[in-house]
Design a protein around this motif. Structure first.
Motif, short mmCIF file in Angstrom:
data_model
loop_
_atom_site.label_atom_id
_atom_site.label_comp_id
_atom_site.label_asym_id
_atom_site.label_seq_id
_atom_site.Cartn_x
_atom_site.Cartn_y
_atom_site.Cartn_z
N THR A 1 0.86 -1.17 0.00
CA THR A 1 0.00 0.00 0.00
C THR A 1 0.90 1.23 0.00
N ILE A 2 0.67 2.12 -0.95
CA ILE A 2 1.57 3.26 -1.16
C ILE A 2 0.82 4.55 -0.85
N ASP A 3 1.43 5.38 -0.01
CA ASP A 3 0.87 6.69 0.28
C ASP A 3 1.99 7.65 0.65
N PRO B 1 7.61 15.60 3.25
CA PRO B 1 6.85 14.49 2.65
C PRO B 1 7.77 13.32 2.28
N LEU B 2 7.35 12.12 2.67
CA LEU B 2 8.06 10.90 2.34
C LEU B 2 7.11 9.95 1.62
N ILE C 1 3.26 -13.07 7.66
CA ILE C 1 4.57 -13.29 8.27
C ILE C 1 5.42 -12.03 8.30
N GLU C 2 4.92 -10.94 7.73
CA GLU C 2 5.64 -9.67 7.79
C GLU C 2 4.63 -8.53 7.71
N PHE C 3 4.90 -7.49 8.49
CA PHE C 3 4.08 -6.28 8.47
C PHE C 3 5.05 -5.12 8.61
N SER C 4 5.27 -4.38 7.53
CA SER C 4 6.38 -3.43 7.50
C SER C 4 5.97 -2.07 6.97
N ASP C 5 6.83 -1.09 7.23
CA ASP C 5 6.58 0.30 6.88
C ASP C 5 7.92 0.88 6.40
#
Length: 255
Positions: free
Chosen positions: A186-188, A207-208, A223-227
């Motif tokens: 998911t891109i924001d 802004p990033l 198995i992964e939840f990342s930011d």
């Protein structure tokens, strides 16, 4: 044996043809909308049969670079190939595929209770333990992205004994036998928080580009939840969509 030798030769030829055409497309010799050389022209140029040529074309179609159909010439669609799964999941692999040198500076590796947010992302209980990694990622030695990786303990335990400054966590997990089968992104955009600002050497609120990722095993377990938060000017996303085919991108409204 003769058949095996011929198969290896044709495999090598189709890779050589695909590499040649990919470079020509990326270099602008064949811009979008222009047809590639015909099968006959390519078989003559590479002194091969039609089999390796057709395999090379199939490879380029799978990368989203060209389109073709019966009775029509193969047309260039884009100059940017689709990424491999490794390139999607692994920052290190993405850098190498793009011709850059990856790097990392680990800020912390912790084992702790998931809490409500990570529990929801990993489909576990808030009291269950997770392993979290917080790293600054480098691109040719310069700050490029702040990475926050989170894994359930069954996966993260492999990281607790790994030197996270030494290279790719994704590759280490694969080598440790972790089943990483598919992922959603998911891109924001988000403003840099104090940690982002310090590590990326920008002002707070800058802004990033944020990419939130969930990785799954082949049986559907998260198995992964990342930011991941990219410095502006570091990366962009290109998508090529063909009429009649589903798009890998979904635009989702937010409140």
């Amino acid at each position: 044996m003769g058949t095996e030798v011929q198969d290896r030769k044709e495999h090598q030829q189709h890779r050589e043809i695909a590499t040649f055409l990919r470079a020509a497309i990326n270099g602008g010799e064949f811009p979008p909308g222009r047809p590639l050389p015909s099968e006959a022209e390519l078989t003559e140029k590479f002194r091969t049969s039609r089999g390796p040529v057709r395999q090379a074309m199939a490879t380029l179609r799978s990368e989203g670079l060209v389109s073709s159909g019966r009775g029509r010439r193969t047309i260039v669609l884009d100059t940017v190939p689709t990424q491999s799964f490794d390139g999607v999941i692994s920052y290190s692999e993405w850098c190498r595929q793009s011709g850059f040198e990856p790097g990392q500076v680990t800020q912390s590796v912790t084992r702790h209770a998931a809490g409500p947010v990570l529990a929801a992302g990993l489909d576990i209980q808030p009291s269950d333990h997770v392993v979290s990694v917080f790293r600054l990622r480098l691109l040719n030695g310069r700050p490029a992205m702040v990475e926050r990786l989170n894994y359930p303990l069954a996966v993260g335990r492999h990281i607790l004994t790994f030197d996270t400054d030494s290279g790719s966590i994704y590759q280490h997990l694969i080598e440790s036998g972790v089943d990483i089968n598919n992922a959603t992104r998911t891109i924001d955009a988000i403003g840099a928080d104090p940690d982002d600002a310090r590590l990326l050497e920008v002002a707070e609120g800058t802004p990033l580009l944020r990419v939130k990722r969930r990785g799954f095993s082949s049986d559907g377990r998260p198995i992964e939840f990342s930011d991941d938060r990219y410095l502006q000017g570091t990366a962009s996303f290109t998508l090529n969509t063909v009429r009649g085919n589903p798009s890998p991108l979904s635009m989702v409204p937010t409140e």
